[in-house]
Design an enzyme around this catalytic site. Structure first.
Site, mmCIF file in Angstrom:
data_model
loop_
_atom_site.group_PDB
_atom_site.id
_atom_site.type_symbol
_atom_site.label_atom_id
_atom_site.label_comp_id
_atom_site.label_asym_id
_atom_site.label_seq_id
_atom_site.Cartn_x
_atom_site.Cartn_y
_atom_site.Cartn_z
ATOM 1 N N GLU A 261 0.955 -1.274 0.178
ATOM 2 C CA GLU A 261 0.031 0.064 0.079
ATOM 3 C C GLU A 261 1.008 1.180 -0.077
ATOM 4 O OE1 GLU A 261 -3.161 0.032 -0.834
ATOM 5 O OE2 GLU A 261 -3.692 -2.004 0.264
ATOM 6 N N CYS A 295 -2.298 8.986 2.080
ATOM 7 C CA CYS A 295 -1.769 8.773 0.823
ATOM 8 C C CYS A 295 -3.142 8.865 0.166
ATOM 9 C CB CYS A 295 -1.534 7.126 0.935
ATOM 10 S SG CYS A 295 -3.018 6.106 2.291
HETATM 11 P P1 NDP Z 1 8.231 4.960 4.625
HETATM 12 O O1 NDP Z 1 8.114 4.504 3.393
HETATM 13 O O2 NDP Z 1 9.090 6.132 4.752
HETATM 14 O O3 NDP Z 1 8.051 4.070 6.088
HETATM 15 C C1 NDP Z 1 6.663 3.036 5.905
HETATM 16 C C2 NDP Z 1 7.373 1.964 6.887
HETATM 17 O O4 NDP Z 1 8.754 0.941 6.120
HETATM 18 C C3 NDP Z 1 8.063 2.508 8.619
HETATM 19 O O5 NDP Z 1 7.997 1.234 9.330
HETATM 20 C C4 NDP Z 1 9.242 2.581 8.248
HETATM 21 O O6 NDP Z 1 9.993 2.358 9.056
HETATM 22 C C5 NDP Z 1 9.599 1.000 7.487
HETATM 23 N N1 NDP Z 1 11.047 1.064 6.652
HETATM 24 C C6 NDP Z 1 12.289 1.820 5.979
HETATM 25 N N2 NDP Z 1 12.719 1.199 5.455
HETATM 26 C C7 NDP Z 1 12.485 0.303 5.125
HETATM 27 C C8 NDP Z 1 12.993 -1.436 4.667
HETATM 28 N N3 NDP Z 1 14.282 -1.236 4.290
HETATM 29 N N4 NDP Z 1 12.576 -2.151 5.156
HETATM 30 C C9 NDP Z 1 11.278 -1.628 5.764
HETATM 31 N N5 NDP Z 1 10.819 -1.657 6.390
HETATM 32 C C10 NDP Z 1 11.614 -0.228 6.637
HETATM 33 O O7 NDP Z 1 6.912 6.213 4.377
HETATM 34 P P2 NDP Z 1 6.239 7.050 5.462
HETATM 35 O O8 NDP Z 1 6.288 6.184 7.114
HETATM 36 O O9 NDP Z 1 7.244 8.249 5.327
HETATM 37 O O10 NDP Z 1 4.951 7.001 5.568
HETATM 38 C C11 NDP Z 1 4.578 7.777 4.185
HETATM 39 C C12 NDP Z 1 3.868 6.939 3.040
HETATM 40 O O11 NDP Z 1 3.377 6.305 3.505
HETATM 41 C C13 NDP Z 1 3.520 7.520 1.748
HETATM 42 O O12 NDP Z 1 4.016 8.072 0.742
HETATM 43 C C14 NDP Z 1 2.043 7.052 2.226
HETATM 44 O O13 NDP Z 1 1.254 7.685 0.639
HETATM 45 C C15 NDP Z 1 2.311 5.970 2.047
HETATM 46 N N6 NDP Z 1 0.613 5.867 2.106
HETATM 47 C C16 NDP Z 1 -0.090 4.825 2.339
HETATM 48 C C17 NDP Z 1 -1.196 4.353 2.241
HETATM 49 C C18 NDP Z 1 -2.185 3.671 1.407
HETATM 50 O O14 NDP Z 1 -2.785 3.229 2.016
HETATM 51 N N7 NDP Z 1 -2.138 3.418 -0.256
HETATM 52 C C19 NDP Z 1 -1.865 4.832 3.636
HETATM 53 C C20 NDP Z 1 -0.528 5.634 4.435
HETATM 54 C C21 NDP Z 1 0.498 6.150 3.904
HETATM 55 P P3 NDP Z 1 11.020 3.600 9.483
HETATM 56 O O15 NDP Z 1 9.259 4.810 9.704
HETATM 57 O O16 NDP Z 1 10.934 3.648 10.993
HETATM 58 O O17 NDP Z 1 12.000 4.483 8.625
#
Ligand code: NDP
Length: 514
Positions: A261, A295
């Site tokens: 997502e 999102c």
């Molecule tokens: P990120 O992609 O930065 O992070 C998402 C999650 O992935 C966090 O828990 C992060 O941990 C973790 N993560 C980071 N690096 C890795 C890795 N290499 N391997 C596995 N996990 C990892 O997104 P954001 O948290 O900034 O969220 C915003 C984004 O989410 C926007 O693009 C938004 O559009 C999208 N989004 C999509 C939704 C949907 O339903 N389609 C709903 C809500 C948001 P950590 O934070 O600890 O780095």
């Protein structure tokens, strides 16, 4: 010290993944990180950075718990999920406070997110048997001697990686459905919202104390990466498209299935016959609420030339009266991530330098953590404000000749998550022509609140679905059973098959398909 500095300082003290593993094995103190109030930089909570070894141990515990949870009946699981729902509903104010502190969003918005989530939890628990339970299926005239059934069995352990922007609603879209389907879950919340994740997991443990069916692993990106490699049976990832690609690559190493997502660049179309007040109201909510960090936030608006001026006047009137602040009266909170205002500023700068005009806000609207609303018009289609996810309180509004042009421009995006159409006559038709997982007709956002409706994207917005029947099936595998109920009508699967049967089979095949 700013929030960013404080976070970095704390994390600087933490050690690398390899060192953490060694430290954990040697019984040394686990490194920690702080979650911070984005408005003040104050520490909200301190949480352990789980090493890869600790993630593996957590998943091993989850595997044992999954055996127990998966063996319960739908009703028994449903009863526990109902109790969890009760705990969350009664202490909603507490959870909303933590979410407000960690994300900066207004407490009332944090509460709205919880309210919407609880409906999903109720739906998932209440509909799991109907969607997933064993059902007889037709075998057809040629196989009338056989009976058949299909049911959807839990995969085992699901790793859920969540974002910070809707730290309750979004991960629970996976967690609630995965649990209702009979899986154990290991949840890695965003490093910005670990307190919210911990609260949810602790509340669950109160109603399911016997086994660790829902567990938390906290940390940074490396902890999420470790979860991808931990041998879980599926990863449900919500976050940015770029991280989604990394998650998928890590999962590919072990053929672990993934649900992605990811981000969006949602459009809102305004047709000539639209209710312009409703459309303007929806555009400001869709684009500016949650400081634009959604999102399914509205980022691009295409308006029919006949109503463009009137719509833009209404939109700017509304947007001018909204204010970002960290006081209780502010409708918009601070940006959660310290790095995001830079991205918003880059998008505004790029658009203005290519000829766009800011009718509200502009570059001056972007502060260190507070970003005031911006409405841009005449925005070139190839500027990054139109092509990349801005994730800030900005709206890019362009005039179109007709709605065919609007649909073409809407679909000219690598993303395809949500969308909205405001129209009286052609709403449904235009909605179906937009390449997006969900589209609202004369509404924004609310498709996400309807538990029967699947939620997810196409293209760079990801794949797979949460919510609804698809959201339950996403965390299962189809188990098919065929059985013999009568002696064979035609003995086909035997070396004793005769030439007469081959001839009869050929005749029947021509009759049926020829
Ligand atoms: P990120 O992609 O930065 O992070 C998402 C999650 O992935 C966090 O828990 C992060 O941990 C973790 N993560 C980071 N690096 C890795 C890795 N290499 N391997 C596995 N996990 C990892 O997104 P954001 O948290 O900034 O969220 C915003 C984004 O989410 C926007 O693009 C938004 O559009 C999208 N989004 C999509 C939704 C949907 O339903 N389609 C709903 C809500 C948001 P950590 O934070 O600890 O780095």
């Amino acid at each position: 010290m700013s929030a960013a500095d404080s976070r970095t300082e704390n994390l600087g003290a933490a050690v690398s993944t390899a060192e953490q593993t060694t430290a954990a094995q040697a019984g040394a103190v686990t490194p920690t990180f702080d979650s911070l109030d984005p408005a003040s930089g104050d520490v909200v909570g301190t949480h352990p950075v789980f090493s890869a070894a600790q993630v593996d141990e957590t998943v091993a515990r989850a595997r044992a718990a999954a055996q127990w949870w998966g063996a319960l009946s739908f009703e028994e699981r449903g009863e526990r999920l109902k109790q969890w729902r009760g705990v969350i509903a009664r202490r909603m104010a507490q959870l909303a406070d933590i979410s407000h502190l960690e994300t900066g969003k207004p407490t009332s918005d944090a509460q709205l997110e919880i309210v919407m989530m609880l409906d999903h939890l109720a739906w998932a628990a209440g509909n799991a048997r109907k969607v997933l339970g064993r059902k007889k299926v037709r075998t057809g005239v040629m196989a009338a001697d056989l009976g058949a059934s299909v049911e959807y069995l839990p995969l085992g352990v699901i790793g859920v990686i969540g974002p910070w922007n809707f730290p309750v609603f979004t991960p629970m879209g996976s967690i609630a459905y995965a649990l209702a389907a009979g899986n154990a879950v290991v949840f890695k919340p965003s490093e910005f919202t670990p307190g919210v994740g911990k609260w949810l997991v602790d509340a669950f443990a109160q109603v399911v104390p016997e086994h660790p069916v829902l567990q938390l692993v906290t940390g940074l990106g490396e902890t999420g990466a470790a979860l991808c490699r931990s041998g879980v049976d599926k990863i449900a990832f919500t976050g940015s498209t770029n991280t989604g690609k990394k998650v998928m690559a890590a999962c590919a190493e072990t053929l672990t299935p993934v649900l992605i997502e990811a981000g969006g660049k949602d459009v809102l179309l305004v047709d000539a016959d639209a209710d312009l007040d409703a459309a303007a109201e929806a555009a400001v909510w869709g684009g500016l609420s949650n400081a634009g960090q959604a999102c399914i936030g509205t980022e691009r608006v295409y308006v029919h030339e006949h109503v463009y001026d009137e719509f833009v006047a209404k939109l700017t009137d509304l947007a001018k009266n909204l204010r970002a602040g960290d006081d209780p009266e502010a409708q918009i909170g601070p940006m959660t991530m310290p790095s995001q205002p830079r991205v918003v500023a880059d998008h505004i700068t790029d658009a203005l330098s290519r000829g766009a005009r800011a009718l509200v806000g502009g570059l001056g609207a972007v502060g260190e953590r507070l970003v005031q609303p911006t409405v841009l018009v005449d925005v070139p289609e190839d500027s990054i404000a139109m092509t990349e996810e801005t994730f800030g309180p900005t709206l890019a509004v362009n005039k179109v000749r007709d709605m065919d042009e609007a649909v073409t421009l809407a679909n000219n995006s690598r993303y395809g998550l949500g969308a909205a159409v405001f129209a009286k006559q052609r709403g449904q038709e235009l909605a179906r022509r937009i390449r997006s997982g969900m589209t609202g007709v004369n509404l924004v956002y609310l498709f996400a609140a309807l538990p029967d409706l699947p939620f997810g994207g196409v293209g760079d917005s990801g794949f797979g679905r949460i919510h609804g029947p698809d959201g339950l099936k996403e965390f299962t595998y189809a188990k098919s059973i065929a059985h013999r109920r009568l002696p064979p009508l035609l003995a086909l699967t035997t070396f004793a098959r005769t030439a007469k049967i081959d001839k009869l089979m050929a005749t029947l095949t021509v009759l049926r398909h020829g």
